[in-house]
Design an enzyme around this catalytic site. Structure first.
Site, PDB file in Angstrom:
ATOM      1  N   GLY A   1       0.818  -1.211   0.000  1.00 57.68           N
ATOM      2  CA  GLY A   1       0.000   0.000   0.000  1.00 57.68           C
ATOM      3  C   GLY A   1       0.849   1.258   0.000  1.00 57.68           C
ATOM      4  O   GLY A   1       2.086   1.212   0.078  1.00 57.68           O
TER       5      GLY A   1
ATOM      6  N   LYS B   1     -10.582  12.870  16.404  1.00 58.23           N
ATOM      7  CA  LYS B   1      -9.245  12.330  16.641  1.00 58.23           C
ATOM      8  C   LYS B   1      -8.292  13.398  17.169  1.00 58.23           C
ATOM      9  O   LYS B   1      -7.435  13.112  18.010  1.00 58.23           O
ATOM     10  CB  LYS B   1      -8.676  11.723  15.352  1.00 58.23           C
ATOM     11  CG  LYS B   1      -9.342  10.422  14.941  1.00 58.23           C
ATOM     12  CD  LYS B   1      -8.851   9.969  13.573  1.00 58.23           C
ATOM     13  CE  LYS B   1      -9.591   8.712  13.119  1.00 58.23           C
ATOM     14  NZ  LYS B   1      -9.203   8.276  11.754  1.00 58.23           N
TER      15      LYS B   1
ATOM     16  N   VAL C   1       1.252   3.686   2.244  1.00 59.88           N
ATOM     17  CA  VAL C   1       2.050   3.922   3.453  1.00 59.88           C
ATOM     18  C   VAL C   1       3.164   2.886   3.572  1.00 59.88           C
ATOM     19  O   VAL C   1       4.301   3.215   3.925  1.00 59.88           O
ATOM     20  CB  VAL C   1       1.153   3.924   4.706  1.00 59.88           C
ATOM     21  CG1 VAL C   1       2.000   3.998   5.979  1.00 59.88           C
ATOM     22  CG2 VAL C   1       0.176   5.093   4.664  1.00 59.88           C
TER      23      VAL C   1
ATOM     24  N   CYS D   1      -2.789  11.255  10.954  1.00 63.54           N
ATOM     25  CA  CYS D   1      -1.876  12.108  10.188  1.00 63.54           C
ATOM     26  C   CYS D   1      -2.039  13.598  10.499  1.00 63.54           C
ATOM     27  O   CYS D   1      -1.055  14.308  10.741  1.00 63.54           O
ATOM     28  CB  CYS D   1      -2.038  11.849   8.689  1.00 63.54           C
ATOM     29  SG  CYS D   1      -3.745  11.881   8.107  1.00 63.54           S
TER      30      CYS D   1
ATOM     31  N   HIS E   1      -1.237  17.610   3.947  1.00 64.80           N
ATOM     32  CA  HIS E   1      -2.375  18.211   4.635  1.00 64.80           C
ATOM     33  C   HIS E   1      -1.992  19.587   5.179  1.00 64.80           C
ATOM     34  O   HIS E   1      -0.866  19.805   5.635  1.00 64.80           O
ATOM     35  CB  HIS E   1      -2.818  17.350   5.823  1.00 64.80           C
ATOM     36  CG  HIS E   1      -3.434  16.037   5.433  1.00 64.80           C
ATOM     37  ND1 HIS E   1      -3.757  15.705   4.136  1.00 64.80           N
ATOM     38  CD2 HIS E   1      -3.802  14.969   6.203  1.00 64.80           C
ATOM     39  CE1 HIS E   1      -4.302  14.496   4.122  1.00 64.80           C
ATOM     40  NE2 HIS E   1      -4.329  14.030   5.360  1.00 64.80           N
TER      41      HIS E   1
ATOM     42  N   SER F   1      -4.721  12.028  -1.185  1.00 64.48           N
ATOM     43  CA  SER F   1      -3.881  10.862  -0.894  1.00 64.48           C
ATOM     44  C   SER F   1      -4.154  10.320   0.496  1.00 64.48           C
ATOM     45  O   SER F   1      -3.789   9.181   0.801  1.00 64.48           O
ATOM     46  CB  SER F   1      -2.398  11.204  -1.044  1.00 64.48           C
ATOM     47  OG  SER F   1      -2.067  12.359  -0.301  1.00 64.48           O
TER      48      SER F   1
ATOM     49  N   ARG G   1      -2.604 -12.411  -2.170  1.00 66.33           N
ATOM     50  CA  ARG G   1      -2.556 -12.067  -3.602  1.00 66.33           C
ATOM     51  C   ARG G   1      -1.255 -11.358  -4.003  1.00 66.33           C
ATOM     52  O   ARG G   1      -0.914 -11.292  -5.178  1.00 66.33           O
ATOM     53  CB  ARG G   1      -3.754 -11.199  -3.990  1.00 66.33           C
ATOM     54  CG  ARG G   1      -3.786  -9.835  -3.363  1.00 66.33           C
ATOM     55  CD  ARG G   1      -4.979  -9.027  -3.867  1.00 66.33           C
ATOM     56  NE  ARG G   1      -5.063  -7.724  -3.238  1.00 66.33           N
ATOM     57  CZ  ARG G   1      -5.697  -7.474  -2.107  1.00 66.33           C
ATOM     58  NH1 ARG G   1      -6.313  -8.459  -1.463  1.00 66.33           N
ATOM     59  NH2 ARG G   1      -5.731  -6.248  -1.608  1.00 66.33           N
ATOM     60  N   SER G   2      -0.524 -10.830  -3.010  1.00 72.40           N
ATOM     61  CA  SER G   2       0.736 -10.134  -3.316  1.00 72.40           C
ATOM     62  C   SER G   2       1.974 -10.984  -3.050  1.00 72.40           C
ATOM     63  O   SER G   2       3.096 -10.532  -3.296  1.00 72.40           O
ATOM     64  CB  SER G   2       0.833  -8.843  -2.494  1.00 72.40           C
ATOM     65  OG  SER G   2      -0.187  -7.945  -2.836  1.00 72.40           O
TER      66      SER G   2
END
Length: 326
Positions: free
Chosen positions: A10, A210, A12, A126, A239, A156, A37-38
């Site tokens: 992924g 959060k 990250v 984040c 961000h 993103s 699958r990977s």
């Protein structure tokens, strides 16, 4: 040291791999894990080709640290096997952030909490990471009691599919087509969406809460009050957050500037933008001024790369602090 990455395929997970190479940690072995699958997919790391392993087999023996880039449910499930294998698990999901037995760490702010772990350390959200790094210098001048914030969060933050949707909508609109949102609730191209996460009974979203809940834990301040509005904007990466914070005592702008210049991980720049701040690990702070409404209020603007400092880099910095020792 020996390190593993869960969810290596992924956005990250891939950034974790890149940051590990950039920061030149003394890595004896890197192992990559993903879903079935990977398995067999290969990546190059420090001149070596590494094949992806099936994380469902939970073969983590011999690893010192494991970085998690998984969804919360899966992270919680697999964490027990990581800890049982003797590794320290640094988790980027929301699974353990509010667990009282799990430290929630931004190294520039509360590095000492790293050493209170029981095998698991949580990476904050984040936007929370970026905000806490920016506010840390002010909080050291005088305790921050209240924060009013609006986030401007890049697509993103919704992963690769979020970026793809923005690109696709721009192309389709350029050809006069009608776009149908799939990842976001509304058209994101040339638009702003004032909702990230699901709503609670008070009308706030999970993303908005959060900042208060995690901020209290990071700053060791249970009385911190945060009113946050999170907005998705048509920006690819990084961000931005507009902040007004209220301190217990009056602090001059000169004192705050001095503290921010001395603060770790911060760059003072009057008008930082997400475009120029992307692909690096510092939090840029600008538009610093006395608030005109609230006594002891300070207003500012901060920007940070949420894939790096807001996720991958912060996790790796936690490893670096653990290696330095208390």
């Amino acid at each position: 040291m020996k390190i593993g990455i869960l969810g290596c395929t992924g956005a990250v997970g891939q950034q974790m791999m890149l940051c590990l190479q950039e920061r030149n940690l003394p890595i004896e072995e890197l192992r990559l894990f993903a879903s079935e699958r990977s398995v067999g997919k290969t990546y190059e790391f420090n001149g070596k080709v590494i094949a992806v392993e099936n994380m469902a087999q939970k073969n983590f023996d011999g690893l010192d640290y494991i970085l998690g880039a998984l969804e919360a449910d899966l992270s919680k499930e697999i964490s027990k096997d990581v800890v049982a294998a003797g590794a320290i698990y640094i988790d980027n999901s929301s699974a353990f952030r509010m667990d009282e037995n799990v430290p929630l760490v931004v190294p520039e702010v509360n590095r000492e909490d790293c050493f209170k772990h029981q095998g698991i350390i949580a990476n904050p959200n984040c936007s929370t990471i970026i905000t806490m790094v920016a506010l840390n210098g002010i909080n050291r001048c005088s305790t921050i009691d209240k924060v009013i914030a609006s986030t401007y969060q890049a697509v993103s933050g919704a992963g690769v599919k979020g970026m793809q949707e923005l690109n696709m909508q721009i192309r389709e609109l350029g050809h006069g087509k009608v776009v149908i949102p799939e990842i976001f609730d509304h058209q994101i191209a040339y638009n702003c969406i004032p909702k990230i996460g699901g709503y609670d009974e008070n009308g706030f979203t999970s993303e908005e809460m959060k900042m208060q809940n995690e901020g209290r834990k990071i700053l060791h301040n249970d009385q911190l009050k945060v009113n946050c509005t999170c907005v998705r904007v048509p920006v690819m990466r990084s961000h931005s957050i507009s902040i007004t914070c209220l301190t217990k005592e009056e602090v001059s702008i000169e004192e705050i500037k001095k503290s921010l210049l001395e603060a770790k991980g911060v760059v003072l720049q009057n008008e930082p933008t997400p475009l120029e701040v992307s692909n690096q690990d510092l939090v840029y702070v600008g538009r610093l001024r006395k608030d005109l409404v609230f006594e002891n209020g300070i207003s500012l603007w901060c920007v940070g790369d949420q894939v790096r400092k807001g996720a991958a880099t912060n996790a790796i910095q936690i490893i670096e602090e653990l290696e330095k020792g208390a």
